[in-house]
Design a protein around this motif. Structure first.
Motif: not given
Length: 416
Positions: A189-190, A353-358, A363-371
């Motif tokens: 999750g984001n 902040s760099n870690g948050e952006a990565i 690692y966005d669940k919604s994008i990866l699950e759709e893929k």
């Protein structure tokens, strides 16, 4: 009247029963279980392993459990009765053991390999570390385990590759057809504003933390390196600060390194890894070898905790984005980076902040699950054509079925 479609069925053959609170591999498996559950799959999880007290309660997730045996024709009957649409192998070793039986008894099932990480890469790097040499790509290509793992990838219809570095190795060095591979890191999750509100501020955090499962050789090496070379340099500059070592299954040799007077605290299993990471100011992960995506570093970024690690630590994890911490490869530089991150709030905040952006971009669940869903459906819908274009896979399956089958039959007859 509208016909009710029966749920699709997936059989997952686990190398072990998943332990999400103990290992990154367990967390990965839990993410896959949630994905298939969310897409209306009836899930059966089977394994030859013994469950532990820390194994996940699969029944609570609505997952059917099945204990299976090696070299046992009873597995064939179980497969025929279940007749799954998909069989997912947890690591190439389970594909070696059961792949030919799956191909024979359920030939129309989509075969997916979740590599977790390239075991062959980790194995070659471990040997190099022992021999105090540097593993080359050629060393990896020539290793027996590499040949076995690549053969397993070819025999499957789709292999899930966790890191971008490993994806590049397979595409560029091994020339594997991209249709057989899908880069799929952890599905998370984001990090939102409400999550960040929960993060402890710089001033309220204290000490360093190092987390690592004791069954994983790179973690044990990192802890020993911290004790002998890195931590004394840090402690000399920060004499009141502690390093807290957490990990499931830490061996006695690591537990004996506990030295409170030196600020080196070996504390064993953490009940909640994210809790201890969220209280620490800096996460330490001086990994000299290994492969895949490092769960401890992902968790550190989720908790807003900058890390001090190595090139191996960050490999294949952050694409083009600046790392959420500091990266170096020798004891002196690691110690300097640790001290800088611990004492410099401006640097620490930038790395957070760099870690948050990565996490949010890669690692966005919604994008990866759709893929993942798109690739599964696409491959299922053209399975015959997909396999016809994978001649190497069909050739390896032919030879594997012949050799593995008769060895298994011999063992089975012997056991009777």
């Amino acid at each position: 009247m509208t016909a009710i479609l029966a749920p699709k069925k997936i059989l997952i053959i686990g190398f072990v029963w998943p332990e999400p609170n103990s290992t990154a591999a367990g967390s990965r498996m839990l993410q896959l279980l949630h994905f298939f559950k969310g897409n209306n799959y009836q899930i059966t999880f089977a394994s030859t392993a013994q469950a532990s007290e820390f194994s996940m309660n699969l029944e609570a997730l609505g997952v059917f459990k099945k204990n299976i045996l090696l070299n046992d024709s009873g597995f064939d009957l179980f497969l025929q009765e279940l007749n799954p649409d998909i069989v997912l192998f947890d690591r190439f070793l389970t594909e070696e053991q059961f792949g030919w039986r799956v191909a024979k008894n359920t030939p129309n099932a989509l075969r997916i390999l979740d590599t977790e990480d390239l075991h062959s890469l980790r194995s070659v790097r471990l040997e190099s570390q022992k021999n105090k040499t540097t593993a080359s790509i050629t060393d990896w290509k020539q290793a027996d385990m590499t040949k076995r793992e690549i053969a397993s990838i070819y025999r499957c219809d789709l292999s899930l590759i966790i890191s971008s570095y490993e994806m590049d190795l397979l595409l560029k060095e091994m020339k594997i057809d991209e249709k057989l591979l899908l880069q799929l890191p952890f599905m998370l999750g984001n990090i939102g504003e409400s999550d960040k509100m929960q993060w402890m501020p710089f001033e309220d955090r204290e000490d360093f933390v190092c987390i690592g499962n004791g069954k994983h050789a790179p973690n044990l090496d990192a802890i020993r390196w911290l004790k002998t070379e890195i931590w004394p340099l840090v402690r000399k500059q920060l004499p009141t600060v502690n390093l807290k070592i957490y990990g499931a299954y830490l061996p006695e040799s690591i537990l004996q390194l506990h030295q409170p007077k030196e600020g080196f605290l070996v504390l064993g299993r953490a009940n909640d890894a994210k809790e201890v990471l969220g209280q620490a100011r800096v996460s330490f992960a001086p990994l000299r070898f290994g492969a895949g995506i490092k769960g401890k570093l992902v968790d550190s970024m989720i908790c807003g905790t900058p890390s001090v690690t190595t090139d191996v630590g960050v490999e294949g994890m952050h694409a083009h984005l600046p790392w959420g911490g500091k990266v170096s490869n020798d004891a002196e530089s690691l110690a300097e980076n640790a001290i800088a991150l611990y004492t410099d709030k401006k640097l620490w905040t930038k790395c957070q902040s760099n870690g948050e952006a990565i996490i949010n971009q890669l690692y966005d669940k919604s994008i990866l699950e759709e893929k993942l869903l798109s690739r599964i459906n696409e491959t299922l819908n053209s399975l015959e054509e997909h396999r016809a274009s994978n001649f190497i896979g069909s050739m390896l399956m032919h030879h594997s079925m012949a050799s593995t089958k008769y060895m298994a039959k011999w063992i089975e007859a012997k056991n009777q």
